[in-house]
Enzyme design. Structure first.
Site, PDB file in Angstrom:
ATOM      1  N   GLU A   1      38.755  56.049  41.546  1.00 31.48           N
ATOM      2  CA  GLU A   1      38.620  54.895  40.284  1.00 31.48           C
ATOM      3  C   GLU A   1      39.187  55.425  38.736  1.00 31.48           C
ATOM      4  OE1 GLU A   1      34.089  55.029  41.364  1.00 31.48           O
ATOM      5  OE2 GLU A   1      33.736  53.002  40.625  1.00 31.48           O
TER       6      GLU A   1
ATOM      7  N   LYS B   1      35.221  45.019  42.602  1.00 32.41           N
ATOM      8  CA  LYS B   1      34.509  46.232  43.178  1.00 32.41           C
ATOM      9  C   LYS B   1      32.944  44.779  42.758  1.00 32.41           C
ATOM     10  CE  LYS B   1      31.557  50.272  42.021  1.00 32.41           C
ATOM     11  NZ  LYS B   1      31.851  51.792  41.798  1.00 32.41           N
TER      12      LYS B   1
ATOM     13  N   CYS C   1      34.557  53.489  45.797  1.00 33.24           N
ATOM     14  CA  CYS C   1      33.183  53.763  45.817  1.00 33.24           C
ATOM     15  C   CYS C   1      32.052  53.566  46.586  1.00 33.24           C
ATOM     16  CB  CYS C   1      33.520  54.264  44.183  1.00 33.24           C
ATOM     17  SG  CYS C   1      32.408  55.751  43.522  1.00 33.24           S
TER      18      CYS C   1
HETATM   19  C1  ACM Z   1      30.098  55.210  42.112  1.00 30.68           C
HETATM   20  O1  ACM Z   1      30.712  53.860  42.584  1.00 30.68           O
HETATM   21  N1  ACM Z   1      31.223  55.378  41.553  1.00 30.68           N
HETATM   22  C2  ACM Z   1      29.219  56.052  42.224  1.00 30.68           C
END
Ligand code: ACM
Length: 263
Positions: free
Chosen positions: A38, A109, A142
């Site tokens: 990421e 995300k 993530c």
């Molecule tokens: C995250 O979602 N960067 C822990």
């Protein structure tokens, strides 16, 4: 096919050097599909929205996607990597799938973590699954690891590999949840985490590394160090993810009872 995870230690704000470092560590081996962390080209610990805006890019017409596309063209490979996206006035924590012909897909995300909620809009695109010829690849980022619905949605859409760029800071958590995501969905998972620390604004974030690739049976095929930039490449057969059977009477997807899950 050869599946690789790339573990890097980005310098905050230095896109050129971060891309160069990633490609340098990747040059040691060949892979058909690479997964990078990421925000691998920018760093993660933003302090202001203006700072994110300055480092975010339109997709596909930004320098990071352009750099990834050049790498893919030169090596004949595909890459999944995370970057801050600027779209109109909005900022997203996004990942892209790029191949030898350029940009293929974008994921934004869905489940934002911690301070990300101050800067980014939650994802508004469906969880994507893309057939790249050698495998069907699903994208999540993530913290999505903690939501079984993310992995399950990708599996129901036909993903054989879940490509999972990450900036993990909680020791041992996603390393375990992603084994479960692999088992419960019968898919390969490839988590690419970063290492190093970032001290900016208030406090320090320490990234825990331990990037990993897991088989549909939950075997950890590779797990990297907690603190070094490095790569891990394994040979896998994506067709192993087509078999969802557990016993002769049980199938991980067909045995679902969605009518029993409504609240
Ligand atoms: C995250 O979602 N960067 C822990």
């Amino acid at each position: 096919m050869r599946l690789g995870v790339v573990q890097t230690s980005p310098k905050f704000g230095d896109r050129v050097e971060n891309l160069r470092d990633a490609f340098s560590v990747m040059s040691a081996e060949r892979a058909d599909l690479w997964v990078l962390p990421e925000f691998f080209a920018t760093g993660y610990k933003f302090v202001t929205r203006e700072e994110v805006r300055f480092l975010a890019e339109p997709i596909p017409d930004g320098p990071t996607v352009e750099g990834l596309a050049s790498f893919c063209r030169e090596t004949g490979s595909f890459v999944v990597a995370g970057l801050p996206e600027l779209s109109g006035d909005r900022l997203y924590n996004s990942s892209v799938l790029v191949g030898p012909e350029g940009h293929i897909a974008t994921y934004r995300k869905v489940h934002l973590f911690g301070e990300e909620k101050r800067f980014f809009s939650p994802g508004d695109l469906p969880f994507p699954v893309i057939d790249i010829g050698v495998a069907r690849v699903g994208l999540m980022i993530c913290f999505d690891h903690l939501f079984p619905e993310a992995g399950r949605t990708l599996a129901l859409r036909g993903a054989e590999i879940i490509a999972h760029p990450a900036n993990l800071i909680i020791p041992g958590l996603a390393q375990r949840t992603m084994v479960v995501r692999a088992i419960e969905n019968g898919v390969f998972t490839a988590t690419a985490n970063r290492v190093g620390t970032e001290t900016r604004g208030e406090g320090t974030l320490r990234y825990i590394g331990e990037s990993q690739i897991v088989s549909p049976k939950g075997e950890v095929l590779v797990r990297l160090s907690p603190d070094r930039p490095e790569i891990g490449v394994v040979r896998i057969d994506p067709l192993a993810a087509r078999d969802k059977s557990l016993t002769s009477h049980n199938d991980k997807l067909a045995d679902r009872r969605p009518e029993m899950y409504a609240l």
